[in-house]
Design an enzyme around this catalytic site. Structure first.
Site, PDB file in Angstrom:
ATOM      1  N   ASP A  36       1.673  -6.488 -10.894  1.00 36.12           N
ATOM      2  CA  ASP A  36       0.969  -5.536 -10.337  1.00 36.12           C
ATOM      3  C   ASP A  36       0.506  -3.711 -11.412  1.00 36.12           C
ATOM      4  O   ASP A  36       1.784  -4.041 -11.658  1.00 36.12           O
ATOM      5  CB  ASP A  36       0.816  -5.309  -8.928  1.00 36.12           C
ATOM      6  N   LYS A  63      -4.870  -4.095 -10.874  1.00 32.58           N
ATOM      7  CA  LYS A  63      -6.568  -3.196 -11.312  1.00 32.58           C
ATOM      8  C   LYS A  63      -6.196  -1.961 -11.789  1.00 32.58           C
ATOM      9  O   LYS A  63      -5.951  -1.290 -11.379  1.00 32.58           O
ATOM     10  CB  LYS A  63      -7.283  -3.084  -9.762  1.00 32.58           C
ATOM     11  N   MET A 170      -4.976  -0.505   3.838  1.00 32.99           N
ATOM     12  CA  MET A 170      -5.857  -0.337   2.664  1.00 32.99           C
ATOM     13  C   MET A 170      -6.964   0.495   3.980  1.00 32.99           C
ATOM     14  O   MET A 170      -7.783   0.257   4.319  1.00 32.99           O
ATOM     15  CB  MET A 170      -5.887  -2.175   2.213  1.00 32.99           C
TER      16      MET A 170
HETATM   17  C1  LIG Z   1      -2.766  -4.872  -0.526  1.00 28.77           C
HETATM   18  S1  LIG Z   1      -1.358  -3.590   0.135  1.00 28.77           S
HETATM   19  C2  LIG Z   1      -0.183  -4.276  -0.772  1.00 28.77           C
HETATM   20  C3  LIG Z   1       0.681  -3.733   0.680  1.00 28.77           C
HETATM   21  C4  LIG Z   1       2.175  -4.448  -0.353  1.00 28.77           C
HETATM   22  N1  LIG Z   1       2.803  -5.044  -0.363  1.00 28.77           N
HETATM   23  C5  LIG Z   1       3.717  -3.736   0.361  1.00 28.77           C
HETATM   24  O1  LIG Z   1       3.993  -3.813   1.439  1.00 28.77           O
HETATM   25  O2  LIG Z   1       3.285  -2.113   0.314  1.00 28.77           O
HETATM   26  C6  LIG Z   1      -2.367  -2.552  -0.870  1.00 28.77           C
HETATM   27  C7  LIG Z   1      -2.099  -0.575   0.526  1.00 28.77           C
HETATM   28  O3  LIG Z   1      -0.409  -0.166   0.408  1.00 28.77           O
HETATM   29  C8  LIG Z   1      -0.770   1.392   0.472  1.00 28.77           C
HETATM   30  N2  LIG Z   1       0.515   1.724  -0.282  1.00 28.77           N
HETATM   31  C9  LIG Z   1       1.789   0.723  -0.962  1.00 28.77           C
HETATM   32  N3  LIG Z   1       1.565   2.141  -2.447  1.00 28.77           N
HETATM   33  C10 LIG Z   1       1.611   2.776  -2.317  1.00 28.77           C
HETATM   34  C11 LIG Z   1       1.410   3.967  -2.502  1.00 28.77           C
HETATM   35  N4  LIG Z   1       3.209   4.690  -2.633  1.00 28.77           N
HETATM   36  N5  LIG Z   1       1.349   5.199  -1.938  1.00 28.77           N
HETATM   37  C12 LIG Z   1       0.581   4.748  -0.510  1.00 28.77           C
HETATM   38  N6  LIG Z   1       0.159   3.745   0.029  1.00 28.77           N
HETATM   39  C13 LIG Z   1       0.251   2.780  -0.354  1.00 28.77           C
HETATM   40  C14 LIG Z   1      -1.858   1.573   0.422  1.00 28.77           C
HETATM   41  O4  LIG Z   1      -2.943   1.581   1.919  1.00 28.77           O
HETATM   42  C15 LIG Z   1      -2.656   0.016  -0.025  1.00 28.77           C
HETATM   43  O5  LIG Z   1      -4.226   0.230   0.185  1.00 28.77           O
END
Ligand SMILES: C[S@@+](CC[C@H](N)C(=O)[O-])C[C@H]1O[C@@H](n2cnc3c(N)ncnc32)[C@H](O)[C@@H]1O
Length: 256
Positions: A36, A63, A170
């Site tokens: 990813d 993406k 998200m």
């Molecule tokens: C599709 S979800 C996946 C979540 C992932 N599986 C997890 O456990 O963190 C993606 C969302 O995770 C959050 N996210 C993931 N990494 C982040 C980061 N480094 N800083 C801020 N938000 C993050 C945001 O809200 C983003 O839109």
């Protein structure tokens, strides 16, 4: 030919130091890493910067700016086809594979295709990104429970008060509506909110406000994904919280 395998590895929020040792071992043993962008890319770059040399070919399916992500069906098919070619495949996913990460679907698809699959959990952004802003999701006297949600629909049916922490993943696109919905319930418009953008990344930034103020703050500051939104009294524990917000909650907690 030896049978290929798939290992779903949680990369954590993007800092190589937050990858698990089991995850690192899987990366070192891999022939192909299907990565990813969010979380995973940062970890691969961080490992390279620390001198960790991975021999695997890296296939980026996240993406890219200006491009669409590879569709989920194509990722599923790629994992199975690589494993059928006898490869040791690591599917490197941001955060934890099973928290809003479609890891369950990838696991089921590979298993249904007869591929051996292992899962290595990761540190989800839901807890680690608030942590970097000094926000624990539960705290004695302030919060006894937390809920992690993504969409606005789920928020509608969410009860609880300021002692029930809500974590939105998200959630930036629907932030204004979510804030209005949450403020209508027991939490009220004065409930503290923090937004942590790009946690552990170069553009990390923390914004603290209330349910009433946060949509305007987000617009003014040009807040962007990826970001984690935290709603509840635990936000007042953050060093980024203004004094006024913290002192009203500290008074409330000490009266309990
Ligand atoms: C599709 S979800 C996946 C979540 C992932 N599986 C997890 O456990 O963190 C993606 C969302 O995770 C959050 N996210 C993931 N990494 C982040 C980061 N480094 N800083 C801020 N938000 C993050 C945001 O809200 C983003 O839109």
């Amino acid at each position: 030919m030896t049978a290929g395998t798939v290992t779903l590895v949680g990369a954590g929020p993007g800092d190589a130091g937050l990858l698990t040792i089991r995850g690192l071992r899987a990366l070192e043993a891999a022939d192909v890493i299907v990565a990813d962008r969010l979380g995973a890319r940062g970890v691969l770059d961080g490992l390279a910067a620390e001198g960790v040399e991975l021999r695997a070919e890296v296939v980026d399916v996240g993406k890219q700016p200006g491009h669409h992500a590879v569709p989920q069906d194509a990722i599923n098919a790629l994992l199975v086809s690589l494993a059928r070619d006898g490869k040791r495949v690591v599917r490197l996913k941001g955060g934890d594979p099973f928290i809003f990460g479609r890891g369950g679907e990838e696991l089921a698809f590979c298993r249904d295709a007869g591929i051996a699959v292992e899962v290595v959990p990761g540190i989800t952004s839901a807890i680690s990104v608030p942590a970097i802003a000094g926000i624990p999701l539960t705290h004695r006297g302030l919060a006894t429970t937390f809920t992690v949600v993504t969409g606005h629909e789920q928020i509608r049916s969410l009860g609880g008060g300021r002692d029930h922490t809500v974590v939105l993943l998200m959630g930036i696109g629907t932030l204004a509506n979510s804030a209005i919905t949450l403020a209508r319930g027991e939490r009220g418009g004065e409930c503290p909110v923090a937004i942590v953008e790009d946690g552990y990344g170069e553009n990390q930034r923390v914004t603290v406000g209330t349910l009433d103020s946060v949509a305007l703050q987000a617009a003014r500051r040009g807040i962007r994904s990826p970001a984690v939104v935290v709603v509840g009294d635990v936000v007042t524990l953050s060093p980024y919280a203004p004094e006024a917000l913290s002192s009203s909650t500290t008074r409330k907690a000490s009266q309990q």
